[in-house]
Design an enzyme around this catalytic site. Structure first.
Site, PDB file in Angstrom:
ATOM      1  N   GLN A 222       0.910  -1.334   0.089  1.00 55.16           N
ATOM      2  CA  GLN A 222       0.054   0.041  -0.091  1.00 55.16           C
ATOM      3  C   GLN A 222       0.807   0.994  -0.120  1.00 55.16           C
ATOM      4  O   GLN A 222       1.882   1.270  -0.479  1.00 55.16           O
ATOM      5  CB  GLN A 222      -1.150  -0.090   1.292  1.00 55.16           C
ATOM      6  CG  GLN A 222      -1.855  -1.353   1.138  1.00 55.16           C
ATOM      7  CD  GLN A 222      -2.773  -1.416   2.257  1.00 55.16           C
ATOM      8  OE1 GLN A 222      -3.745  -0.599   2.421  1.00 55.16           O
ATOM      9  NE2 GLN A 222      -2.619  -2.732   2.764  1.00 55.16           N
ATOM     10  N   TYR A 223       0.566   2.318   0.745  1.00 60.69           N
ATOM     11  CA  TYR A 223       1.407   3.613   0.839  1.00 60.69           C
ATOM     12  C   TYR A 223       2.639   3.469   1.692  1.00 60.69           C
ATOM     13  O   TYR A 223       2.304   2.821   2.708  1.00 60.69           O
ATOM     14  CB  TYR A 223       0.394   4.680   1.241  1.00 60.69           C
ATOM     15  CG  TYR A 223      -0.631   5.241   0.152  1.00 60.69           C
ATOM     16  CD1 TYR A 223      -0.038   6.167  -0.890  1.00 60.69           C
ATOM     17  CD2 TYR A 223      -1.759   5.046   0.058  1.00 60.69           C
ATOM     18  CE1 TYR A 223      -0.754   6.623  -2.022  1.00 60.69           C
ATOM     19  CE2 TYR A 223      -2.672   5.637  -0.832  1.00 60.69           C
ATOM     20  CZ  TYR A 223      -2.062   6.347  -1.884  1.00 60.69           C
ATOM     21  OH  TYR A 223      -2.789   6.917  -2.880  1.00 60.69           O
TER      22      TYR A 223
ATOM     23  N   HIS B  56       9.442   7.114   1.965  1.00 59.88           N
ATOM     24  CA  HIS B  56      10.548   7.133   1.564  1.00 59.88           C
ATOM     25  C   HIS B  56      11.369   8.201   1.920  1.00 59.88           C
ATOM     26  O   HIS B  56      11.015   9.545   1.267  1.00 59.88           O
ATOM     27  CB  HIS B  56      11.164   6.585   0.221  1.00 59.88           C
ATOM     28  CG  HIS B  56      10.762   5.135   0.172  1.00 59.88           C
ATOM     29  ND1 HIS B  56      10.725   4.004   1.064  1.00 59.88           N
ATOM     30  CD2 HIS B  56      10.277   4.390  -1.087  1.00 59.88           C
ATOM     31  CE1 HIS B  56      10.400   2.977   0.502  1.00 59.88           C
ATOM     32  NE2 HIS B  56      10.017   3.217  -0.615  1.00 59.88           N
TER      33      HIS B  56
ATOM     34  N   ILE C 251       8.838  -3.855   3.294  1.00 61.24           N
ATOM     35  CA  ILE C 251       9.047  -4.866   2.306  1.00 61.24           C
ATOM     36  C   ILE C 251       7.987  -4.654   1.267  1.00 61.24           C
ATOM     37  O   ILE C 251       6.899  -4.781   1.417  1.00 61.24           O
ATOM     38  CB  ILE C 251       9.171  -6.190   2.729  1.00 61.24           C
ATOM     39  CG1 ILE C 251      10.199  -6.364   4.024  1.00 61.24           C
ATOM     40  CG2 ILE C 251       9.337  -7.179   1.782  1.00 61.24           C
ATOM     41  CD1 ILE C 251      10.271  -7.720   4.590  1.00 61.24           C
ATOM     42  N   GLY C 252       8.469  -4.384   0.055  1.00 60.27           N
ATOM     43  CA  GLY C 252       7.582  -4.540  -0.943  1.00 60.27           C
ATOM     44  C   GLY C 252       8.320  -4.900  -2.303  1.00 60.27           C
ATOM     45  O   GLY C 252       9.432  -4.644  -2.488  1.00 60.27           O
TER      46      GLY C 252
ATOM     47  N   SER D  45      13.267  -1.535   3.292  1.00 64.68           N
ATOM     48  CA  SER D  45      13.638  -0.150   3.690  1.00 64.68           C
ATOM     49  C   SER D  45      13.770  -0.242   5.217  1.00 64.68           C
ATOM     50  O   SER D  45      12.750  -0.932   5.802  1.00 64.68           O
ATOM     51  CB  SER D  45      12.641   1.022   3.121  1.00 64.68           C
ATOM     52  OG  SER D  45      11.167   0.843   3.770  1.00 64.68           O
TER      53      SER D  45
ATOM     54  N   CYS E  33       0.980   1.664   5.167  1.00 66.10           N
ATOM     55  CA  CYS E  33       0.692   0.256   4.722  1.00 66.10           C
ATOM     56  C   CYS E  33      -0.830   0.127   5.165  1.00 66.10           C
ATOM     57  O   CYS E  33      -0.906  -1.143   5.501  1.00 66.10           O
ATOM     58  CB  CYS E  33       1.715  -0.840   5.427  1.00 66.10           C
ATOM     59  SG  CYS E  33       3.438  -0.538   4.853  1.00 66.10           S
TER      60      CYS E  33
END
Length: 217
Positions: free
Chosen positions: A72-73, A76, A150-151, A164, A180
């Site tokens: 999801q969102y 960074h 994690i994505g 990240s 998320c």
């Protein structure tokens, strides 16, 4: 052979995506080695393939990019270490669930180098920290904060995007989204936990832990 590269400064998100896609194409064609790319981005939000527009609380705060990664969102920005993993699952095993578990294990072992107990939670991708330094919730539990996201995405069984880890980002920047899609838990960082860890320290731990989990670097 896994190539490790590190980019100084802040890499624009569209540039990073373009380079990842180009390198994945080279791996698929048998023209390049696997790669781990560590970097930082300027402040921005990304919307994964499951993002709900209602979770974008402040759309004008930072640039927002649609991302092909799962999830999801997320946010960074400076003080957050990104590790993009371009790995060939054709030879590592075509098992997406196992691969995500290995990425989580990579993060957990990296955090353990700094005596941080990172944990998994069913239904919540990423790595979490139980905050025993905070008051218990109304339900009698200690709060839990997310420290790593994690994505991933696969193209012909070669991965890109990745993980990240929050080292020392401005945690207030997360207020522009529901990270998320989870609003009942918070976000933390190594420095927020009272650990003066540098990016260099984290990078060393990332490489050591990668070798333990994935077997080579």
């Amino acid at each position: 052979m896994v190539e490790w590269i590190s980019s100084p400064g802040f890499v624009p998100y569209p540039d990073a995506v373009a380079e990842m896609e180009a390198h994945v194409a080279r791996i698929v064609a048998g023209e390049a080695d696997e790669r781990i790319w560590i970097l930082e981005h300027p402040p921005l939000y990304t919307a994964g393939t499951s993002a709900d527009i209602a979770d974008l609380v402040d759309p004008d705060r930072f640039p927002v990019y649609a991302s092909a990664r799962g999830g999801q969102y997320t946010y960074h920005g400076p003080g957050q270490r990104i590790a993009y993993a371009m790995l060939d699952l054709n030879r590592r095993g075509r098992d997406v669930r196992k691969f995500v578990t290995l990425l989580e294990e990579w993060v957990i072992r990296t955090l353990a180098e700094f005596n941080v107990d990172g944990e998994r939670r069913a239904g919540r991708v990423g790595v979490w920290v139980v905050r025993k330094d905070k008051p218990r919730t109304a339900a009698g539990n200690y709060p839990e904060d997310k420290i790593a996201a994690i994505g991933v995405r696969l193209r012909k069984w070669v991965s890109f995007h990745g993980i990240s880890i929050n080292v020392e980002p401005d945690l207030s920047h997360y207020e522009g989204i529901v990270p998320c899609g989870i609003n009942e838990h918070g976000v933390t960082s190594l420095v927020d936990l009272g650990l003066p860890v540098s990016m260099t320290d984290l990078d060393i731990a990332l490489k050591t832990s990668f070798m333990e989990v994935f077997g080579e670097a």
